[in-house]
Design a protein around this motif. Structure first.
Motif, PDB file in Angstrom:
ATOM      1  N   VAL A  32      41.390  43.971  44.551  1.00  0.00           N
ATOM      2  CA  VAL A  32      41.873  42.788  43.847  1.00  0.00           C
ATOM      3  C   VAL A  32      42.787  41.991  44.771  1.00  0.00           C
ATOM      4  O   VAL A  32      43.679  42.558  45.419  1.00  0.00           O
ATOM      5  CB  VAL A  32      42.631  43.190  42.564  1.00  0.00           C
ATOM      6  CG1 VAL A  32      43.188  41.955  41.863  1.00  0.00           C
ATOM      7  CG2 VAL A  32      41.710  43.967  41.624  1.00  0.00           C
ATOM      8  N   VAL A  33      42.563  40.683  44.808  1.00  0.00           N
ATOM      9  CA  VAL A  33      43.384  39.783  45.611  1.00  0.00           C
ATOM     10  C   VAL A  33      44.356  39.061  44.678  1.00  0.00           C
ATOM     11  O   VAL A  33      43.943  38.363  43.749  1.00  0.00           O
ATOM     12  CB  VAL A  33      42.517  38.771  46.373  1.00  0.00           C
ATOM     13  CG1 VAL A  33      43.398  37.835  47.191  1.00  0.00           C
ATOM     14  CG2 VAL A  33      41.525  39.490  47.279  1.00  0.00           C
ATOM     15  N   ASN A  34      45.636  39.235  44.910  1.00  0.00           N
ATOM     16  CA  ASN A  34      46.663  38.579  44.105  1.00  0.00           C
ATOM     17  C   ASN A  34      46.795  37.105  44.475  1.00  0.00           C
ATOM     18  O   ASN A  34      46.277  36.647  45.502  1.00  0.00           O
ATOM     19  CB  ASN A  34      48.011  39.274  44.294  1.00  0.00           C
ATOM     20  CG  ASN A  34      48.029  40.672  43.714  1.00  0.00           C
ATOM     21  OD1 ASN A  34      47.283  40.964  42.784  1.00  0.00           O
ATOM     22  ND2 ASN A  34      48.876  41.519  44.259  1.00  0.00           N
ATOM     23  N   GLY A  66      47.849  36.326  47.933  1.00  0.00           N
ATOM     24  CA  GLY A  66      46.960  36.768  49.002  1.00  0.00           C
ATOM     25  C   GLY A  66      47.023  38.244  49.307  1.00  0.00           C
ATOM     26  O   GLY A  66      46.218  38.750  50.093  1.00  0.00           O
ATOM     27  N   ALA A  67      47.968  38.959  48.683  1.00  0.00           N
ATOM     28  CA  ALA A  67      48.053  40.406  48.891  1.00  0.00           C
ATOM     29  C   ALA A  67      46.830  41.085  48.291  1.00  0.00           C
ATOM     30  O   ALA A  67      46.305  40.665  47.256  1.00  0.00           O
ATOM     31  CB  ALA A  67      49.329  40.956  48.264  1.00  0.00           C
ATOM     32  N   VAL A 110      36.834  35.965  51.472  1.00  0.00           N
ATOM     33  CA  VAL A 110      37.309  35.716  52.838  1.00  0.00           C
ATOM     34  C   VAL A 110      38.512  36.606  53.142  1.00  0.00           C
ATOM     35  O   VAL A 110      38.613  37.184  54.238  1.00  0.00           O
ATOM     36  CB  VAL A 110      37.682  34.234  53.018  1.00  0.00           C
ATOM     37  CG1 VAL A 110      38.459  34.019  54.309  1.00  0.00           C
ATOM     38  CG2 VAL A 110      36.419  33.377  53.030  1.00  0.00           C
ATOM     39  N   ARG A 111      39.408  36.715  52.191  1.00  0.00           N
ATOM     40  CA  ARG A 111      40.591  37.543  52.393  1.00  0.00           C
ATOM     41  C   ARG A 111      40.220  39.010  52.602  1.00  0.00           C
ATOM     42  O   ARG A 111      40.747  39.679  53.492  1.00  0.00           O
ATOM     43  CB  ARG A 111      41.519  37.409  51.175  1.00  0.00           C
ATOM     44  CG  ARG A 111      42.836  38.151  51.297  1.00  0.00           C
ATOM     45  CD  ARG A 111      43.702  37.550  52.376  1.00  0.00           C
ATOM     46  NE  ARG A 111      44.985  38.252  52.480  1.00  0.00           N
ATOM     47  CZ  ARG A 111      45.874  38.017  53.417  1.00  0.00           C
ATOM     48  NH1 ARG A 111      45.626  37.094  54.342  1.00  0.00           N
ATOM     49  NH2 ARG A 111      47.008  38.680  53.452  1.00  0.00           N
ATOM     50  N   ALA A 119      42.865  38.148  40.903  1.00  0.00           N
ATOM     51  CA  ALA A 119      43.859  38.452  39.877  1.00  0.00           C
ATOM     52  C   ALA A 119      44.131  37.233  39.009  1.00  0.00           C
ATOM     53  O   ALA A 119      44.309  36.116  39.521  1.00  0.00           O
ATOM     54  CB  ALA A 119      45.152  38.949  40.526  1.00  0.00           C
ATOM     55  N   LEU A 120      44.168  37.442  37.705  1.00  0.00           N
ATOM     56  CA  LEU A 120      44.414  36.357  36.759  1.00  0.00           C
ATOM     57  C   LEU A 120      45.815  36.434  36.158  1.00  0.00           C
ATOM     58  O   LEU A 120      46.131  35.686  35.238  1.00  0.00           O
ATOM     59  CB  LEU A 120      43.365  36.390  35.637  1.00  0.00           C
ATOM     60  CG  LEU A 120      41.904  36.293  36.092  1.00  0.00           C
ATOM     61  CD1 LEU A 120      40.976  36.331  34.900  1.00  0.00           C
ATOM     62  CD2 LEU A 120      41.667  35.027  36.914  1.00  0.00           C
TER      63      LEU A 120
END
Length: 258
Positions: free
Chosen positions: A84-86, A89-90, A201-202, A218-219
């Motif tokens: 999961v991308v926060n 960007g973490a 991409v991240r 992440a929502l």
């Protein structure tokens, strides 16, 4: 097209195609039996499933049957990873199987919904255009955490191709509304704007992504923790709040044994 995995006693379930209005379904037997097969040979199998979807939407399949979300496993029960991308960007890299939308929870936990993204193979250091080209399917998932540790991930019954999202999808961006009911009481709806390619991409910044790897956008955590006996209805809808994009996640937290 809309796809789901019906429970059949196996670990991966049986692939079904679901109609645009989510009322009818048809087994994909003869084309593919599992979603992972489709992902592994997308260029060959996906067009056949798309043809089946068109026939289903036009009422031309004799063996169609009423779609029952309660019979679904997670669309891809055994992914090759879940990350999961926060918003900052973490990246949180997780592991383990995905649970179906109706599987009960066994312990109080904090709810963190995410847009689930399934892509084909993506080379390391790919740009946004390549990531968008690799995007195959999207769905809804929710992580459950206790003291920051992941205890379960549930997935909504459907994964869909971007063209099925209608006005909710434009220029590689999903615009939708997150709707939640806690014990039957509606929480304030949340507007969602997500760019799946950015998350891919991240994740691919340092290493290639393999087909069947799931990415989450992440929502934002819901401001609640389920307690024993609680229920939660979670749905990602079109921006006007009317159409469900992936079917809802309906969960119950099992009360303690008497």
């Amino acid at each position: 097209m809309k796809l789901a995995s019906y429970a059949d006693g196996s670990r991966d379930g049986h692939l079904v195609v679901v109609s645009r209005d989510q009322t009818q379904a048809h087994y994909a037997s003869g084309i593919a039996t599992r979603l992972q097969q489709v992902l592994d040979d997308w260029g060959f199998i996906a067009p056949q499933l798309q043809d089946l979807s068109v026939q289903l939407n036009h009422g031309k399949l004799r063996h169609a049957f009423p779609f029952e979300p309660a019979k679904c496993l997670a669309p891809l029960p055994r992914p090759h990873g879940w990350a999961v991308v926060n918003a900052d960007g973490a990246v949180r890299r997780e592991a383990g199987a995905l649970l179906g939308a109706g599987m009960p929870l066994r312990a109080a936990a904090r709810c963190e919904p995410a847009l689930m993204v399934i892509a084909g193979d993506l080379q390391a250091a790919s740009d946004a255009a390549a990531a968008l080209d690799a995007l195959r399917l999207m769905g809804l998932a929710v992580d459950w955490r206790v003291d920051g540790e992941l205890v379960a991930t549930h997935a909504a019954p459907l994964v869909v191709t971007p063209d099925e999202l209608g006005d909710a999808w434009a220029a590689g961006r999903l615009q939708a509304k997150l709707v939640a009911l806690h014990n039957g009481s509606k929480l304030a709806p949340r507007d969602v704007a997500a760019v799946p390619a950015d998350a891919l991409v991240r994740l691919a910044r340092l290493r290639a992504l393999r087909t069947g790897q799931l990415a989450g956008v992440a929502l934002g955590a819901l401001d609640l923790t389920l307690a024993p006996g609680d229920s939660l209805h979670l749905d990602l809808k079109s921006a006007d709040g009317h159409a469900s994009l992936f079917c809802a996640i309906d969960l119950d937290l099992t009360p303690p044994a008497a």
